[in-house]
Each structure stands twice: as C-alpha cells, then as structure tokens.
Motif scaffolding. Structure first.
Motif, PDB file in Angstrom:
ATOM      1  N   TRP A  21      -5.229  20.690  -1.147  1.00 38.98           N
ATOM      2  CA  TRP A  21      -4.299  19.396  -1.175  1.00 38.98           C
ATOM      3  C   TRP A  21      -2.988  19.996  -1.845  1.00 38.98           C
ATOM      4  CZ3 TRP A  21      -6.968  14.130  -2.557  1.00 38.98           C
ATOM      5  CH2 TRP A  21      -8.114  13.884  -1.628  1.00 38.98           C
ATOM      6  N   PRO A  22      -2.242  21.174  -1.440  1.00 44.24           N
ATOM      7  CA  PRO A  22      -1.325  21.497  -2.380  1.00 44.24           C
ATOM      8  C   PRO A  22       0.094  20.670  -2.393  1.00 44.24           C
ATOM      9  CG  PRO A  22      -1.446  22.844  -0.352  1.00 44.24           C
ATOM     10  CD  PRO A  22      -2.662  21.736  -0.199  1.00 44.24           C
ATOM     11  N   GLU A  23       0.281  19.901  -1.106  1.00 44.20           N
ATOM     12  CA  GLU A  23       1.490  19.070  -1.115  1.00 44.20           C
ATOM     13  C   GLU A  23       1.427  17.757  -2.070  1.00 44.20           C
ATOM     14  OE1 GLU A  23       4.236  16.544   2.003  1.00 44.20           O
ATOM     15  OE2 GLU A  23       2.683  17.999   2.855  1.00 44.20           O
ATOM     16  N   ILE A  24       0.612  17.316  -2.050  1.00 43.18           N
ATOM     17  CA  ILE A  24       0.483  16.026  -3.131  1.00 43.18           C
ATOM     18  C   ILE A  24       0.632  16.608  -4.732  1.00 43.18           C
ATOM     19  CG2 ILE A  24      -2.039  15.811  -3.342  1.00 43.18           C
ATOM     20  CD1 ILE A  24      -1.169  12.477  -2.791  1.00 43.18           C
ATOM     21  N   LEU A  25       0.050  17.694  -4.759  1.00 42.89           N
ATOM     22  CA  LEU A  25       0.146  18.146  -5.995  1.00 42.89           C
ATOM     23  C   LEU A  25       1.573  18.504  -6.769  1.00 42.89           C
ATOM     24  CD1 LEU A  25      -2.924  20.400  -6.692  1.00 42.89           C
ATOM     25  CD2 LEU A  25      -2.737  18.161  -7.093  1.00 42.89           C
ATOM     26  N   THR A  26       2.479  18.516  -5.680  1.00 42.28           N
ATOM     27  CA  THR A  26       3.865  18.814  -6.258  1.00 42.28           C
ATOM     28  C   THR A  26       4.612  17.458  -6.656  1.00 42.28           C
ATOM     29  OG1 THR A  26       4.739  18.212  -3.882  1.00 42.28           O
ATOM     30  CG2 THR A  26       4.057  20.547  -4.428  1.00 42.28           C
ATOM     31  N   TRP A  27       3.799  16.090  -6.426  1.00 44.36           N
ATOM     32  CA  TRP A  27       4.317  15.114  -6.797  1.00 44.36           C
ATOM     33  C   TRP A  27       4.345  15.072  -8.377  1.00 44.36           C
ATOM     34  CZ3 TRP A  27       3.588  10.204  -3.379  1.00 44.36           C
ATOM     35  CH2 TRP A  27       3.760  10.371  -2.298  1.00 44.36           C
ATOM     36  N   ASP A  28       5.004  14.404  -9.080  1.00 49.36           N
ATOM     37  CA  ASP A  28       5.103  14.007 -10.431  1.00 49.36           C
ATOM     38  C   ASP A  28       4.811  12.420 -10.597  1.00 49.36           C
ATOM     39  OD1 ASP A  28       7.547  12.706 -10.199  1.00 49.36           O
ATOM     40  OD2 ASP A  28       8.540  14.364 -11.273  1.00 49.36           O
ATOM     41  N   VAL A  29       4.537  11.863 -11.790  1.00 48.02           N
ATOM     42  CA  VAL A  29       4.189  10.638 -11.959  1.00 48.02           C
ATOM     43  C   VAL A  29       5.304   9.648 -11.433  1.00 48.02           C
ATOM     44  CG1 VAL A  29       3.814   8.863 -13.667  1.00 48.02           C
ATOM     45  CG2 VAL A  29       2.698  10.953 -14.023  1.00 48.02           C
ATOM     46  N   GLU A  30       6.447  10.124 -11.722  1.00 48.21           N
ATOM     47  CA  GLU A  30       7.690   9.270 -11.078  1.00 48.21           C
ATOM     48  C   GLU A  30       7.563   9.337  -9.579  1.00 48.21           C
ATOM     49  OE1 GLU A  30       9.627   7.554 -12.881  1.00 48.21           O
ATOM     50  OE2 GLU A  30       9.197   8.391 -14.939  1.00 48.21           O
ATOM     51  N   ASN A  31       7.213  10.304  -8.873  1.00 46.91           N
ATOM     52  CA  ASN A  31       7.163  10.166  -7.605  1.00 46.91           C
ATOM     53  C   ASN A  31       6.098   9.376  -6.983  1.00 46.91           C
ATOM     54  OD1 ASN A  31       7.433  13.813  -7.385  1.00 46.91           O
ATOM     55  ND2 ASN A  31       9.010  12.295  -6.730  1.00 46.91           N
ATOM     56  N   PHE A  32       4.940   9.177  -7.706  1.00 49.25           N
ATOM     57  CA  PHE A  32       3.853   8.229  -7.232  1.00 49.25           C
ATOM     58  C   PHE A  32       4.350   6.691  -7.448  1.00 49.25           C
ATOM     59  CE2 PHE A  32       0.865  11.876  -7.745  1.00 49.25           C
ATOM     60  CZ  PHE A  32       0.332  11.851  -6.911  1.00 49.25           C
ATOM     61  N   LEU A  33       5.055   6.341  -8.537  1.00 45.98           N
ATOM     62  CA  LEU A  33       5.605   5.217  -9.120  1.00 45.98           C
ATOM     63  C   LEU A  33       6.435   4.779  -8.177  1.00 45.98           C
ATOM     64  CD1 LEU A  33       5.671   5.486 -12.765  1.00 45.98           C
ATOM     65  CD2 LEU A  33       4.256   3.989 -11.448  1.00 45.98           C
ATOM     66  N   SER A  34       7.538   5.832  -7.614  1.00 40.64           N
ATOM     67  CA  SER A  34       8.547   5.170  -6.417  1.00 40.64           C
ATOM     68  C   SER A  34       7.879   5.017  -5.369  1.00 40.64           C
ATOM     69  CB  SER A  34       9.510   6.606  -6.368  1.00 40.64           C
ATOM     70  OG  SER A  34       8.845   7.361  -5.895  1.00 40.64           O
ATOM     71  N   GLU A  35       6.592   5.349  -5.072  1.00 42.54           N
ATOM     72  CA  GLU A  35       6.212   5.227  -3.752  1.00 42.54           C
ATOM     73  C   GLU A  35       5.227   3.953  -3.489  1.00 42.54           C
ATOM     74  OE1 GLU A  35       7.310   6.368  -1.088  1.00 42.54           O
ATOM     75  OE2 GLU A  35       8.438   8.000  -1.365  1.00 42.54           O
ATOM     76  N   LEU A  36       4.832   3.342  -4.635  1.00 48.09           N
ATOM     77  CA  LEU A  36       3.809   2.206  -4.790  1.00 48.09           C
ATOM     78  C   LEU A  36       4.559   0.892  -4.339  1.00 48.09           C
ATOM     79  CD1 LEU A  36       2.243   3.100  -8.382  1.00 48.09           C
ATOM     80  CD2 LEU A  36       0.951   3.290  -5.908  1.00 48.09           C
ATOM     81  N   LYS A  37       3.539   0.105  -3.792  1.00 44.23           N
ATOM     82  CA  LYS A  37       4.227  -1.052  -3.371  1.00 44.23           C
ATOM     83  C   LYS A  37       4.000  -2.055  -4.620  1.00 44.23           C
ATOM     84  CE  LYS A  37       2.795  -0.909   1.395  1.00 44.23           C
ATOM     85  NZ  LYS A  37       1.875  -1.506   2.534  1.00 44.23           N
ATOM     86  N   PHE A  38       5.064  -2.684  -4.729  1.00 43.33           N
ATOM     87  CA  PHE A  38       5.073  -3.806  -5.892  1.00 43.33           C
ATOM     88  C   PHE A  38       5.432  -5.097  -5.038  1.00 43.33           C
ATOM     89  CE2 PHE A  38       5.424  -0.164  -8.428  1.00 43.33           C
ATOM     90  CZ  PHE A  38       4.438  -0.394  -9.617  1.00 43.33           C
ATOM     91  N   PRO A  39       5.264  -6.324  -5.832  1.00 44.64           N
ATOM     92  CA  PRO A  39       4.501  -6.449  -6.998  1.00 44.64           C
ATOM     93  C   PRO A  39       2.908  -6.207  -6.828  1.00 44.64           C
ATOM     94  CG  PRO A  39       5.118  -8.539  -5.814  1.00 44.64           C
ATOM     95  CD  PRO A  39       5.731  -7.709  -5.118  1.00 44.64           C
ATOM     96  N   MET A  40       2.378  -6.042  -7.819  1.00 43.04           N
ATOM     97  CA  MET A  40       1.039  -5.742  -7.980  1.00 43.04           C
ATOM     98  C   MET A  40       0.246  -6.255  -9.265  1.00 43.04           C
ATOM     99  SD  MET A  40       0.372  -1.790  -8.467  1.00 43.04           S
ATOM    100  CE  MET A  40       1.121  -1.155  -7.222  1.00 43.04           C
ATOM    101  N   THR A  41      -1.021  -6.422  -9.295  1.00 42.13           N
ATOM    102  CA  THR A  41      -1.602  -6.694 -10.480  1.00 42.13           C
ATOM    103  C   THR A  41      -2.033  -5.384 -11.355  1.00 42.13           C
ATOM    104  OG1 THR A  41      -2.571  -8.581  -9.399  1.00 42.13           O
ATOM    105  CG2 THR A  41      -3.765  -8.045 -11.314  1.00 42.13           C
ATOM    106  N   ILE A  42      -1.975  -5.627 -12.660  1.00 44.22           N
ATOM    107  CA  ILE A  42      -2.055  -4.693 -13.470  1.00 44.22           C
ATOM    108  C   ILE A  42      -3.222  -4.868 -14.675  1.00 44.22           C
ATOM    109  CG2 ILE A  42      -0.056  -3.234 -12.960  1.00 44.22           C
ATOM    110  CD1 ILE A  42       0.822  -3.964 -15.677  1.00 44.22           C
ATOM    111  N   ARG A  43      -3.764  -4.106 -15.393  1.00 45.32           N
ATOM    112  CA  ARG A  43      -4.335  -4.562 -16.580  1.00 45.32           C
ATOM    113  C   ARG A  43      -3.851  -4.000 -17.797  1.00 45.32           C
ATOM    114  NH1 ARG A  43      -9.853  -2.671 -17.690  1.00 45.32           N
ATOM    115  NH2 ARG A  43      -9.564  -1.055 -16.116  1.00 45.32           N
TER     116      ARG A  43
END
Length: 368
Positions: A21-43
């Motif tokens: 899975w080489p492509e998704i390993l190039t993402w950093d945490v900020e990449n994941f956060l930028s692509e997430l759908k908000f609003p959402m529930t968190i703990r």
C-alpha cells in the motif's frame, strides 16, 4: 497453526505495507485530517489517569467541526486530554473515495471479508480502548501512521468477562490491564500477554476471541477489518439469546447503564426483538463447530497461505507467543464502578456465561 490449518496465534508483519500500500503511506496525519468528513462524533479522556477509562466513562462529543477538532488537536489541550476518532467506516468517513488505496486483496483477503466494513481510527497519545474481545470473526489491523501498542491475551485466559454495559459483538474484561488489581481479580496473577508495538507500514493479525487492550503511544492512524467467519453462526445464536435475556432483565428498568449507548435504540425496538426471536427459531439446528471451522479454512485459504508463506520467507513476519507477565498490584487499586452497585450485575453476568448460553441453545434445539 491450528489443527484445521487456520492460525490461532497472532502474526505481526513489520513494514509489509511499504510494497503493498505505498501510496497511502505517503500521507501524513494532516493529509488524513484534511480529507475527513466533518462534523463527526469523537471520544475524549484524561491523560493523567493511570487507569483505563471505559467507553461509558469518557466524554463523547457530537457534531465536532473540523475547525474545532483542529483547534483541540493543535492546542495545549492535548497535553492533558486525548481525542479519538474511532469506529468510523473507512468508506464513508472521507470526502473522496480512497477504497483503491486500501487494497485488502493484496493481503489475500477474499471479498467475503467485507472490505466495505473496514474501520478508520485516528487517536492522539493516550487514546485507548479497554480490554475486550470481539465475538465475531478475526481482525486484520493496518498501521498507517504513528505508534500504537497492543496487549493481547489468549482466549482462555481468565480476565473476568462482563457483558455490562451490553454492546453486541464486544465482551469487556473487568480487569484493568493498565493497572490490574491482584486482590480483586486473583485469577489475573501471572497471566502471560503479548505486547506488540505497531508502527507505520505494519500489519497485525488477531485471531478470533483473543483479548486485547489498545493504546496510542503517539498520534496514530490505522484501519482494520473484522473478517466474518462461518463459525460466527454459533456466536450469532449466543448474541441473539443474550439480547433476549437482557431485554427481560431490563424490562421497565431505569438502570440505563446496563445497556451501552450504541444499543439503546435497538433495545427500544419491539421489531428488533421479533427479528431476534425469528433468527433463533430458524437457527435451532445443532451447528457442528468442527464443520464450521473447516468452512473457515476454506473461505480464507488464500489468506492462510499468505500467512504461512510470509512466516517461512519473510524475516519481518513473526508468529507471536505470550511471553510477558501481567504485573498485578497487591493492594486494591480498583476504581468504584456504578455497575458494581447494581444488584442485577452478578445475576446477568452469571446467566450470560458461555456454558449457560450453550445449555440454553441445546434446550432450544431439543424442543424444536
């Protein structure tokens, strides 16, 4: 390997995703956060606590916006609180389709593994899930970023299971693995566990019914797939019977803490009760565990070969054995649990023991 050929011990693959899975390993945490759908529930929970925090004890914050989450994530709040985006469906939590980046087929998992049910997790340091085991299937965990620690115990280990608060598919331990009390839970003394440190590119195979406690050591991102098995049919019978019994115990009860918040709607539904009754009446036939285990091995034969091949040829693949002793306290260090004061707790847990459920199911078969 087990007699049936299906692995009954955890496997840890280090850095195997670098090629798969080489492509998704190039993402950093900020990449994941930028692509997430908000609003959402968190703990959220407190970092200062030396004890595990049950899911019913931490704060659940609904409708968190991206702005609010990023404010928390980048502020000093993270010094004393942890945040968890957990149990999110990996197909629907992103603003764009990333299913091609999560290629489970490259791990030799068949479509029967239900790729669409993969879960996404993003937690800051200290975020954790209390010790439990999953009633259905086995678990394949893929670490995409950061460091997450797993503590695993054999299914047969006596970790004082409880079904309260009830949550379908999950059986929690009453033992706090972070700070186990040898006085209240003497059977936990001397138990051996596996400790696995999952880092970017690692894959973990967790066999069915293994106990596990999971904690983010630093901000961590992972996806996992709970892979259903033909042998789950037996567990599905037990879960349906468990829910029916609990409905009777909690009928008219104001003790809402007997039921996990995720189950309240289901328990309020008469229609759902009818579904469970119909399911049990149609599945009264005696299910042979050996035959079902053989079916497990047939459905996942390619995945089994994948594990065997890597064990033989890949120096970064290890079959894991419990080799670390769980250190228990000689003094009572248990926190007061409101459920301990509930007179129904011991009654319900005794009725919901595995051997009692098996006897009840056997009687259902005999009278059908």
């Amino acid at each position: 390997m087990s007699i049936m050929g299906f692995p009954n011990q955890p496997f840890h693959f280090e850095k195997v995703l670098n090629e798969l899975w080489p492509e998704i390993l190039t993402w950093d945490v900020e990449n994941f956060l930028s692509e997430l759908k908000f609003p959402m529930t968190i703990r959220t929970g407190q970092k200062q606590s030396i004890f595990s925090q049950k899911e019913s004890e931490v704060s659940t914050v609904a409708s968190v916006t991206k702005t609010e989450f990023l404010r928390r994530f980048h502020s000093k709040i993270c010094l004393h609180e942890w945040f968890y985006i957990d149990y999110k469906n990996a197909e629907s939590v992103f603003t764009k389709d990333i299913t091609d980046l999560l290629d489970w087929y490259k791990l030799n998992l068949p479509e029967a593994a239900n790729y669409k049910d993969a879960a996404f997790w993003l937690g800051t340091a200290g975020a954790h899930t209390p010790c439990h085991f999953d009633t259905y299937g086995f678990n394949v965990v893929v670490q995409l970023k950061g460091h997450k620690r797993w503590k695993l115990f054999y299914p047969g280990h006596e970790l004082t299971p409880t079904r309260l608060p009830f949550e379908e598919t999950t059986v929690y331990s009453q033992v706090d693995v972070r700070r186990p009390c040898g006085k209240c839970f003497p059977s936990s003394k001397g138990l051996k566990m596996i400790v696995v440190d999952m880092r970017e590119g690692d894959v973990l195979y967790v066999p069915k019914h293994w106990w596990h406690f999971v904690e983010c050591i630093e901000t961590a991102v992972n996806v996992n797939l709970w892979c259903p098995l033909p042998s789950d049919k037996i567990d599905q019978q037990k879960e349906a019977l468990t829910k029916l019994l609990l409905r009777k115990f909690t009928l008219g009860s104001e003790e809402s803490n007997l039921i996990h918040s995720s189950e309240i709607e289901s328990f309020a539904s008469n229609e759902q009760e009818e579904i469970e009754l119909n399911f049990l009446s149609k599945s009264k036939k005696n299910l042979d565990p050996k035959t079902l285990q053989e079916e497990d091995a047939i459905v996942y034969k390619d995945f089994i070969e994948f594990l065997k091949r890597n064990l033989e040829t890949n120096p970064n693949c290890k079959r894991l054995e419990p080799n670390i002793e769980l250190k228990t306290s000689t003094d009572c260090c248990c926190l007061n649990d409101q459920l301990d004061k509930n007179p129904w707790k011991n009654v319900i847990n005794s009725v919901l023991q595995n051997n009692v459920l098996e006897a009840a199911l056997k009687n259902l078969v005999e009278i059908s």
